[in-house]
Design an enzyme around this catalytic site. Structure first.
Site, PDB file in Angstrom:
ATOM      1  N   TYR A  53       0.869  -1.181   0.000  1.00 37.18           N
ATOM      2  CA  TYR A  53       0.000   0.000   0.000  1.00 37.18           C
ATOM      3  C   TYR A  53       0.906   1.231   0.000  1.00 37.18           C
ATOM      4  CZ  TYR A  53      -4.317   2.597   0.886  1.00 37.18           C
ATOM      5  OH  TYR A  53      -5.383   3.454   0.775  1.00 37.18           O
ATOM      6  N   LYS A 108     -20.889 -20.179  -8.722  1.00 36.24           N
ATOM      7  CA  LYS A 108     -20.162 -20.086  -9.982  1.00 36.24           C
ATOM      8  C   LYS A 108     -18.730 -19.622  -9.725  1.00 36.24           C
ATOM      9  CE  LYS A 108     -21.142 -20.160 -14.525  1.00 36.24           C
ATOM     10  NZ  LYS A 108     -22.140 -21.000 -15.200  1.00 36.24           N
TER      11      LYS A 108
END
Length: 518
Positions: A53, A108
């Site tokens: 970060y 899925k």
């Protein structure tokens, strides 16, 4: 009690068919979802946050700004697929809305990861407006490697797919259309081999004219079937040139009106029964059963017919009824019956190959290449009336499918990465998928994924056992490494014993060392 010959009774078969739905109501709240975000980079200490970060992340950002293609080097974009749905046509349940459709899209996404090593995640869109849906997908595509459209009502699903394929810079795929077409073609190729028929000569009755069967028929016609010998049935009957109800909306139902013109050469009329009469093949993706198709209609087909009854979650008729009526090969969309013709053996490998070569789109030719490779995997293992398709357990199908898709994309000039051979892609895809599966196995073994009551956690992967051994010390690590390599993954008990022994050796060495220091 089973029948006298040991086979299960109809009641037992029905109970088995409905069992997954009962289990789902227990296990979904147990886990509160099926997927989560996890890390793929190391975190050695809190100083690493300055790399991943701020401030360190600014350098990759500026590198991408100067060269947008670098996004594939610095981020996970190239392995990310969003499963996007508005919940307007979910399985056999219809328009249940975006929140109710979320469990399907999570499922899925799970399959994408476990079977293809692809990072899938659901995005549920709270609009039924196709233009807003299209705009949404185009707006989020910078952060995605690809898009899997799912469970969208027709006819808007056709326009949404066509528009996004044309206007997006990443591959957009509608699994209900392209995925179903791919696996159905693969199953048909092998079913025809079992019964000894030629695709150019067979008469096919397509029962249902939704998104799935429109795409299935298109791919089957492209592979060599004669449209004039085939019949398509919608809710009002067989398609033919005099269907004025379709002609009146032909601008919206383009494909259906086209099929009124090119199929059904004899211009037969009637419903499902009339469409099936004399047909060699039934491909049904219509209203869920089990009474949508009757046994007498199967008996009226040509001798030794092929019957695909793929409505979910309950097929148009029970497979045992189709067999009793004379079907030579029967397939469904369910994993608990033989011959599952289901997208789960298609889309994970297809997108694996697509992403690995950074293909700009997924063409029909890429789908056909995947179907042919799927069929070959099953044929290599030996075809029979009860085995025409690879199962999800035949996990080598996914790397082979990925390689077939990747090679076709390179051949067609839609791939940005072209320095890859078939065997190289098989090796790359195998490693990626093995990692995804291994992470789940080790998480279950360690208890990070808790096991339901009555289920036993698996043994850790060989890689995890070796890593644990290295942590126990050099002597123990060497002993376990040799034991793990020798026994193989099947000998779980022996591996457990080796690990226990190694732990004891390491502990003994540690205590002896401490005594010497004293």
């Amino acid at each position: 009690m089973p029948n006298e010959d040991g086979t299960p009774t109809v009641e037992e078969l029905k109970a088995k068919a409905y069992q997954p739905m009962e289990d789902a109501m227990k296990l979904h709240p147990f886990y509160k979802g099926k997927i989560e975000t996890t890390l793929k980079c190391c975190v050695r200490d809190f100083q690493d946050f300055g790399i991943w970060y701020t401030p360190g992340v600014s350098k990759p950002c500026l590198d991408i700004k100067d060269d947008p293609e670098k996004v594939y080097e610095h981020t996970n974009k190239g392995n990310t697929v969003a499963v996007i749905s508005d919940g307007t046509r979910v399985l056999g349940m219809g328009d249940i809305g975006p929140k109710a459709g979320l469990p399907v899209m999570e499922g899925k996404s799970l399959l994408y990861k476990y079977l293809g090593g692809v990072d899938g995640f659901p995005l549920m869109v709270d609009t039924k407006d196709p233009d807003k849906f299209i705009d949404f997908v185009k707006l989020v595509q910078p952060g995605l490697g690809g898009v899997n459209l799912e469970d969208i009502a027709q006819p808007k699903c056709f326009r949404i797919l066509d528009t996004l394929r044309e206007e997006c810079e990443i591959p957009v795929w509608h699994d209900d259309q392209q995925g179903t077409a791919c696996v159905t073609l693969a199953g048909l190729v092998n079913a025809l081999k079992v019964v000894g028929r030629d695709i150019a000569e067979v008469k096919i009755a397509f029962i249902g004219s939704g998104a799935a069967n429109v795409a299935i028929s298109r791919l089957i016609f492209a592979f060599g079937a004669d449209p004039a010998k085939c019949r398509v049935v919608d809710s009002k009957g067989i398609l033919h040139k005099d269907r004025g109800d379709i002609e009146a909306v032909k601008a919206e139902w383009v494909d259906k009106w086209k099929y009124c013109q090119i199929t059904n050469g004899e211009q037969r009329t009637g419903g499902i029964a009339e469409a099936l009469k004399g047909a060699d093949v039934c491909i049904a993706l219509s209203k869920q059963g089990p009474d949508t198709i009757e046994k007498d209609w199967i008996r009226a087909m040509a001798p030794d017919p092929i019957v695909f009854i793929c409505a979910n979650p309950v097929p148009e008729m029970w497979p045992w009824d189709a067999k009793e009526a004379g079907a030579a090969v029967v397939a469904t969309g369910r994993s608990d019956f033989p011959n599952q013709v289901n997208n789960s053996v298609g889309f994970p490998g297809i997108f694996r190959g697509t992403l690995d070569v950074r293909a700009k789109t997924i063409t029909d030719e890429m789908c056909i290449a995947a179907a042919v490779e799927l069929a070959k995997v099953a044929e290599d293992k030996g075809l029979s009336a009860d085995y025409i398709m690879p199962t999800m357990d035949d996990w080598e199908v996914f790397p082979r499918e990925a390689a077939a898709v990747a090679m076709k994309a390179i051949e067609q000039g839609v791939a940005l990465r072209t320095d890859l051979t078939f065997d190289q892609e098989v090796a790359e895809a195998t490693a990626i998928i093995a990692r995804a599966r291994g992470m789940v196995q080790d998480a279950m073994a360690a208890g990070y994924i808790p096991m339901p009551e009555g289920s036993r956690a698996p043994t850790p992967t060989r890689a995890a056992m070796k890593a644990a051994a290295r942590g126990a010390g050099d002597y123990a690590g060497e002993a376990v490494d040799k034991a793990v390599d020798a026994i193989g993954p099947a000998a779980q008990k022996a591996a457990d014993a080796a690990q226990t022994a190694a732990d004891k050796v390491a502990d003994a060495i540690k205590r002896a060392t401490e005594r010497k220091k004293d």
